[in-house]
Scaffold this active site. Structure first.
Site, mmCIF file in Angstrom:
data_model
loop_
_atom_site.group_PDB
_atom_site.id
_atom_site.type_symbol
_atom_site.label_atom_id
_atom_site.label_comp_id
_atom_site.label_asym_id
_atom_site.label_seq_id
_atom_site.Cartn_x
_atom_site.Cartn_y
_atom_site.Cartn_z
ATOM 1 N N ARG A 46 0.855 -1.197 0.000
ATOM 2 C CA ARG A 46 0.000 0.000 0.000
ATOM 3 C C ARG A 46 0.886 1.240 0.000
ATOM 4 O O ARG A 46 0.594 2.231 -0.661
ATOM 5 C CB ARG A 46 -0.962 0.008 1.203
ATOM 6 C CG ARG A 46 -1.722 1.328 1.324
ATOM 7 C CD ARG A 46 -2.990 1.284 2.178
ATOM 8 N NE ARG A 46 -2.927 0.394 3.301
ATOM 9 C CZ ARG A 46 -2.209 0.581 4.422
ATOM 10 N NH1 ARG A 46 -1.485 1.666 4.558
ATOM 11 N NH2 ARG A 46 -2.203 -0.319 5.376
ATOM 12 N N TYR A 97 -16.817 16.208 -15.961
ATOM 13 C CA TYR A 97 -17.220 14.814 -15.867
ATOM 14 C C TYR A 97 -18.353 14.689 -14.841
ATOM 15 O O TYR A 97 -18.267 15.278 -13.754
ATOM 16 C CB TYR A 97 -15.991 14.010 -15.412
ATOM 17 C CG TYR A 97 -16.251 12.542 -15.242
ATOM 18 C CD1 TYR A 97 -16.537 11.743 -16.343
ATOM 19 C CD2 TYR A 97 -16.203 11.943 -13.985
ATOM 20 C CE1 TYR A 97 -16.776 10.396 -16.184
ATOM 21 C CE2 TYR A 97 -16.432 10.599 -13.826
ATOM 22 C CZ TYR A 97 -16.721 9.820 -14.933
ATOM 23 O OH TYR A 97 -16.946 8.492 -14.772
ATOM 24 N N ASP A 169 -8.340 18.952 -14.390
ATOM 25 C CA ASP A 169 -8.539 17.583 -14.875
ATOM 26 C C ASP A 169 -8.099 17.568 -16.334
ATOM 27 O O ASP A 169 -8.759 18.143 -17.201
ATOM 28 C CB ASP A 169 -10.021 17.213 -14.721
ATOM 29 C CG ASP A 169 -10.305 15.761 -15.109
ATOM 30 O OD1 ASP A 169 -9.578 15.228 -15.974
ATOM 31 O OD2 ASP A 169 -11.259 15.175 -14.562
ATOM 32 N N LYS A 194 -8.534 6.476 -19.229
ATOM 33 C CA LYS A 194 -8.854 6.958 -20.568
ATOM 34 C C LYS A 194 -7.608 6.925 -21.460
ATOM 35 O O LYS A 194 -7.078 5.866 -21.696
ATOM 36 C CB LYS A 194 -9.482 8.347 -20.459
ATOM 37 C CG LYS A 194 -10.541 8.461 -19.340
ATOM 38 C CD LYS A 194 -11.754 7.578 -19.552
ATOM 39 C CE LYS A 194 -12.657 7.453 -18.332
ATOM 40 N NZ LYS A 194 -13.071 8.704 -17.714
HETATM 41 C C1 LIG Z 1 -13.563 9.116 -16.462
HETATM 42 C C2 LIG Z 1 -13.251 10.465 -15.984
HETATM 43 C C3 LIG Z 1 -13.055 10.715 -14.626
HETATM 44 C C4 LIG Z 1 -13.216 9.641 -13.582
HETATM 45 O O1 LIG Z 1 -12.201 8.696 -13.673
HETATM 46 P P1 LIG Z 1 -12.366 7.152 -13.270
HETATM 47 O O2 LIG Z 1 -11.066 6.567 -13.660
HETATM 48 O O3 LIG Z 1 -13.534 6.616 -14.040
HETATM 49 O O4 LIG Z 1 -12.633 7.128 -11.809
HETATM 50 C C5 LIG Z 1 -12.712 12.000 -14.245
HETATM 51 N N1 LIG Z 1 -12.563 12.992 -15.150
HETATM 52 C C6 LIG Z 1 -12.762 12.783 -16.466
HETATM 53 C C7 LIG Z 1 -12.576 13.909 -17.419
HETATM 54 C C8 LIG Z 1 -13.108 11.513 -16.931
HETATM 55 O O5 LIG Z 1 -13.305 11.336 -18.237
#
Ligand SMILES: *Cc1c(COP(=O)(O)O)cnc(C)c1O
Length: 378
Positions: A46, A97, A169, A194
């Site tokens: 961890r 998101y 983000d 992604k």
């Molecule tokens: C998918 C996504 C998230 C969340 O991420 P996870 O890996 O699904 O928890 C946050 N921000 C954006 C822009 C995303 O496309």
């Protein structure tokens, strides 16, 4: 080291024990010590794991910052970041998101945060909202699902003047295309699920930053809270990163061609893509999305087709574009934000047009993708 080279080599020297050219999957929870406290840098997985360590080294090199901290998902990354901020007043872009909005509205709002959603394309609105206090701005550019482009320098100035920080983000653009820290942001957040992973086969998140003190707090929370990725997912992400540059170029090229084609289609009423010269955020995107040495505008495109019924029809008729949530994989995806990824915005006051269709343009041949959309649009 340039980006493409760091993706292959940063943190990934051949294994000293065996010469393995690829970082092994250290599928172990614990590490044997020679004497009490005498270990080789790893005590418990961890806290740290060699595969995860290699991944974090590589991510930091790609962002060109000293610190990258990985998590079990993008939401785990954002939640841990919020814990590190510790509460207060947050301003959230209105084009984020859906899960980010849900985290603030359903979770963090009862754990020390007050928040407001703001149309951050208008900096005056952000300043007005920040006048009531601003400990954290969460921005996403290009946004989701409208691809709104936000002025990072402007947002950083407002956050800093109010004594807060700007978190960006950067999931859509990735660090190959856009470096938010160069425009004054304090922290970058990723859903590595992604584009960074790129093959729709893992769920992970990461935070990258330059500030040592804040990184220390995040590193402490990564271990104390424990929302960590496992060694196999870390390995998959390392593998994905190796081709990030080539994949992003292909995604961006395909998306530009698809967007240009959609813009000419009689059944399409509006196309949202930062690479289109008449798109509202185009000029800003040209400056902010040029980390690769030339502007690239991302692989996400959304468009409107007049009615919800038509939008659902398009989503269900494509064959190469799989109807699915998520984005950023080599295969193209189509979805209906109103009923799928952004359904959790219901009642938020944030409008997502029911006639909107969102595409994640994969790296198939753009001509095949255009033919598929042509057949679906009828
Ligand atoms: C998918 C996504 C998230 C969340 O991420 P996870 O890996 O699904 O928890 C946050 N921000 C954006 C822009 C995303 O496309």
């Amino acid at each position: 080291m340039r980006f493409e080279t760091a993706a292959i080599h940063a943190g990934q020297a051949p294994d000293p024990a065996t010469g393995a050219a690829i970082v092994p999957i250290y599928q172990t929870s614990t590490y044997v010590q020679d004497a009490v406290g005498a270990h080789k840098g790893f005590e418990y997985s961890r806290t740290d794991n060699p595969t995860r360590h290699a991944l974090e080294t590589c991510l930091a090199a790609l962002e060109d910052v000293p610190h990258a901290i990985s998590f079990g998902s993008g939401m785990a990354a954002l939640s841990t970041l919020a814990l590190a901020v510790g509460g207060g007043r947050a301003l959230i872009a209105d084009d984020v998101y859906g899960g980010t909005y849900r985290l603030f509205s359903k979770v963090l709002s009862s754990h020390g945060f007050r928040f407001e959603t703001v149309d951050m394309t208008d900096l005056d609105k952000v300043s007005t909202a920040a006048a009531d206090g601003c400990d954290l701005i969460v921005a996403e550019t290009p946004g989701n699902p409208m691809l709104k482009v936000l002025d990072l320098e402007g947002l950083a100035r407002i956050a800093h003047d109010a004594g807060g920080i700007l978190a960006v983000d950067n999931t859509f653009a990735t660090m190959f295309v856009q470096r938010p820290l160069d425009f004054g942001a304090d922290v970058v957040v990723y859903s590595a699920t992604k584009y960074l992973g790129g093959h729709s086969d893992l769920v992970m998140g990461a935070v990258t930053l330059a500030d040592d003190e804040f990184a220390g707090r995040l590193r402490f929370l990564q271990n104390a809270v424990g929302a960590i990725p496992g060694p196999f997912d870390s390995w998959l992400l390392l593998r994905g990163l190796k081709t990030l540059a080539v994949r992003m170029r292909a995604h961006c090229d395909g998306a530009r061609r698809v967007a240009e084609w959609l813009a000419e289609h009689p059944a399409v009423t509006r196309v949202h893509y930062p690479g289109l010269s008449d798109f509202a955020g185009h000029k800003l995107a040209t400056v902010q999305m040029a980390a690769a040495g030339e502007p690239l505008y991302g692989g996400m495109v959304s468009f409107e087709v007049g009615s919800e019924e038509r939008a659902l029809e398009v989503c269900e008729r494509t064959e190469l574009f799989f109807l699915a949530e998520s984005l950023g994989g080599v295969e193209s995806l189509v979805e209906h934000p109103g009923k799928m990824t952004h359904a959790s915005l219901a009642g938020s006051g944030i409008e997502v047009s029911p006639a909107l269709v969102r595409l994640s343009v994969g790296i198939e041949h753009p001509d095949d993708l255009i033919a598929d959309l042509g057949a679906a649009l009828g």
